[in-house]
Write a protein that holds these residues in place. Structure first.
Motif, short mmCIF file in Angstrom:
data_model
loop_
_atom_site.label_atom_id
_atom_site.label_comp_id
_atom_site.label_asym_id
_atom_site.label_seq_id
_atom_site.Cartn_x
_atom_site.Cartn_y
_atom_site.Cartn_z
N GLY A 43 0.81 -1.22 0.00
CA GLY A 43 0.00 0.00 0.00
C GLY A 43 0.84 1.27 0.00
O GLY A 43 0.56 2.22 -0.74
N TRP A 267 -5.40 2.66 -5.52
CA TRP A 267 -4.85 2.57 -4.16
C TRP A 267 -5.48 3.56 -3.19
O TRP A 267 -5.41 3.39 -1.98
CB TRP A 267 -3.32 2.77 -4.20
CG TRP A 267 -2.88 4.12 -4.68
CD1 TRP A 267 -2.54 4.46 -5.95
CD2 TRP A 267 -2.73 5.30 -3.89
NE1 TRP A 267 -2.18 5.79 -6.02
CE2 TRP A 267 -2.28 6.33 -4.77
CE3 TRP A 267 -2.92 5.61 -2.55
CZ2 TRP A 267 -2.05 7.63 -4.33
CZ3 TRP A 267 -2.69 6.89 -2.10
CH2 TRP A 267 -2.25 7.90 -3.00
N PHE A 270 -7.98 2.10 -0.38
CA PHE A 270 -7.64 1.12 0.65
C PHE A 270 -8.03 1.64 2.03
O PHE A 270 -7.76 2.80 2.35
CB PHE A 270 -6.14 0.81 0.64
CG PHE A 270 -5.70 -0.09 -0.47
CD1 PHE A 270 -6.25 -1.36 -0.61
CD2 PHE A 270 -4.74 0.32 -1.38
CE1 PHE A 270 -5.84 -2.20 -1.64
CE2 PHE A 270 -4.34 -0.51 -2.41
CZ PHE A 270 -4.89 -1.77 -2.54
N LEU A 273 -3.21 1.71 4.29
CA LEU A 273 -2.14 1.43 3.33
C LEU A 273 -1.20 0.33 3.81
O LEU A 273 -0.71 -0.48 3.02
CB LEU A 273 -1.35 2.71 3.03
CG LEU A 273 -2.08 3.78 2.21
CD1 LEU A 273 -1.20 5.02 2.08
CD2 LEU A 273 -2.45 3.26 0.84
N ALA A 276 -2.76 -3.06 3.16
CA ALA A 276 -3.55 -3.04 1.93
C ALA A 276 -3.66 -4.40 1.26
O ALA A 276 -4.72 -4.76 0.73
CB ALA A 276 -2.95 -2.03 0.95
#
Length: 462
Positions: A43, A267, A270, A273, A276
């Motif tokens: 992430g 991304w 998420f 992170l 993720a």
């Protein structure tokens, strides 16, 4: 009649036997790096690269492959523990070797810290959010400290079991991810250049900055060179093994990351992170795969924290025993367990405090990872430069120099590692720079302005 001294049979001194094959070394390297190496980074690396993790892991692989060649060549010349510390000290200059060792020492100190940060974040964000990050950090740092104080170390059997468990979970993820993509989008879902190049978000500066973080994937490959005294045909096998470990890590890790990017392209969405990839696993495999991936990540981080913490404590003990640091504190050994207890307690305290401080600053895992890379890439640069110097400038006049392997490759590796190091974030360069300056001042004082030999760091303790 007693035997004369010259007639007494002398038993040969025991020594290391050259029994390890190329594939033994490769397996050892995979155990060190772990097949899930890019997963905890996912992430944060996606954020830093703006969705180009698959690209930057390959860029980092190129730099690491060249550096692996340098490590392999230097290991054939100097088969001793210490790795970059030994190679830079003997290949360039003893004082530069000390500074490379000082930079490596920072990595040992940071390993339990980065493990504490990741586990505390995962437990706080995904399992028991009512328990604060600071309390989880205290629990994890205490657990690592107590296990090291009791002298509990993972066995080879445990490591193999964990490794095969990792491969099992990754295998399940790959199958389910391919199934998810094919049934959802057909062949277009499986094959795309977007993870490697998205014209809407590509930025070369961000890519280089992110590459410095993604290089964490490969940290540990140099551990293969520490076995060079036990390897069949070390001149060939150590070099091949270090390169193959980097290639295996880059290809497998790149494939994991590629599938992750195809399953969850954006991304920004998420939940967290740091964890993720666990969400990606849940998307393709439900709660079972989410928890299975979470379990192996926590166990792997815990194992790394225990190993790194003990390695750092033993290095401190070696420096205390040799009066590099105050002997009374750092040279202490527990009579009951034989462990350097004062040092283990210090490492545990620093891991907890560091985790809390970095979490307060924000992006704790990112900062801890880049700070670890500060020392690692200084050492990598030193090994590449030492290889160039040893085989080009300082080589015997009878040695026939080869332009590609002796000049171009090590200098290219040096430049790539320097670019990655230069693009570390400002906090990593500030704290790392302070650490390096302290080492420089210490070395200057101890050697009376570099006129005497440098203080030796015994990396065999780690």
């Amino acid at each position: 009649m007693p035997e004369l001294p010259s007639q007494v049979a002398v038993k040969p001194e025991p020594g290391l036997r050259r029994v390890l094959t190329l594939w033994d070394l490769v397996f050892y390297g995979i155990v060190l790096i772990q097949p899930i190496a890019p997963v905890p980074l996912y992430g944060v690396a996606q954020k830093l690269s703006d969705g180009h993790f698959a690209l930057i892991i390959l860029i980092a692989m190129f730099a690491m492959m060249i550096t692996a060649v340098s490590y392999g060549r230097m290991a054939a010349l100097y088969p001793a523990a210490g790795s970059a510390y030994t190679y830079v000290g003997k290949g360039l200059n003893p004082h530069l070797g000390f500074l490379a060792g000082w930079a490596m020492f920072l990595d040992y100190l940071l390993q339990p810290l980065i493990s504490t940060v990741w586990i505390a974040t995962a437990l706080h964000e995904r399992y028991l959010p009512r328990v604060s990050f600071s309390i989880w950090a205290a629990i994890i740092a205490t657990a690592i400290t107590l296990l090291n104080l009791r002298g509990i170390r993972s066995s080879a059997r445990t490591n193999k079991f964990l490794l095969f468990f990792m491969f099992g979970v990754i295998g399940v993820f790959v199958v389910l991810a391919l199934r998810y993509l094919f049934y959802g989008q057909g062949w277009s879902g499986l094959f795309s250049l977007q993870p490697f190049y998205d014209p809407q978000t590509f930025n070369s500066h961000r890519v280089w900055t992110a590459t410095s973080f993604a290089a964490l994937t490969y940290i540990g490959f140099d551990g293969v060179t520490t076995l060079s005294e036990e390897v069949e045909n070390p001149k060939r096998n150590v070099l091949l093994a270090t390169v193959l470990v980097c290639v295996f890590t880059g290809v497998l890790g790149g494939f994991e990351v590629y599938l992750g990017q195809r399953v969850w392209p954006n991304w920004h969405t998420f939940p967290n992170l740091v964890t993720a990839f666990m969400d990606i696993c849940q998307r393709v495999g439900g709660v079972f795969l989410f928890n299975a991936m979470g379990l192996i990540l926590i166990l792997a981080a815990l194992g790394s924290g225990i190993t790194g913490g003990l390695g750092a404590a033993r290095l401190l003990y070696g420096m205390g025993r040799d009066n590099v640091l105050p002997r009374r504190i750092f040279g202490h050994i527990s009579r009951s367990t034989g462990a350097p207890s004062h040092n283990i307690l210090l490492i545990g305290f620093l891991s907890f405090v560091g985790a809390v401080v970095l979490n307060h600053i924000g992006d704790a895992y990112e900062h801890a990872g880049e700070l670890l890379n500060f020392g690692a890439f200084l050492a990598f640069m030193g090994v590449n430069l030492a290889t160039f110097w040893q085989f080009t400038v300082a080589a015997d006049s009878k040695y026939k120099r080869r332009v590609l392997s002796d000049i171009i490759l090590p200098l290219t590796g040096f430049v790539f590692c320097a670019l990655i190091w230069w693009n570390l974030n400002s906090l990593a360069k500030t704290i790392g720079g302070i650490w390096f300056a302290l080492g420089l001042i210490y070395a200057a004082v101890k050697t009376r302005g570099f006129r005497a030999g440098p203080v030796m760091i015994d990396f065999t303790e780690s």
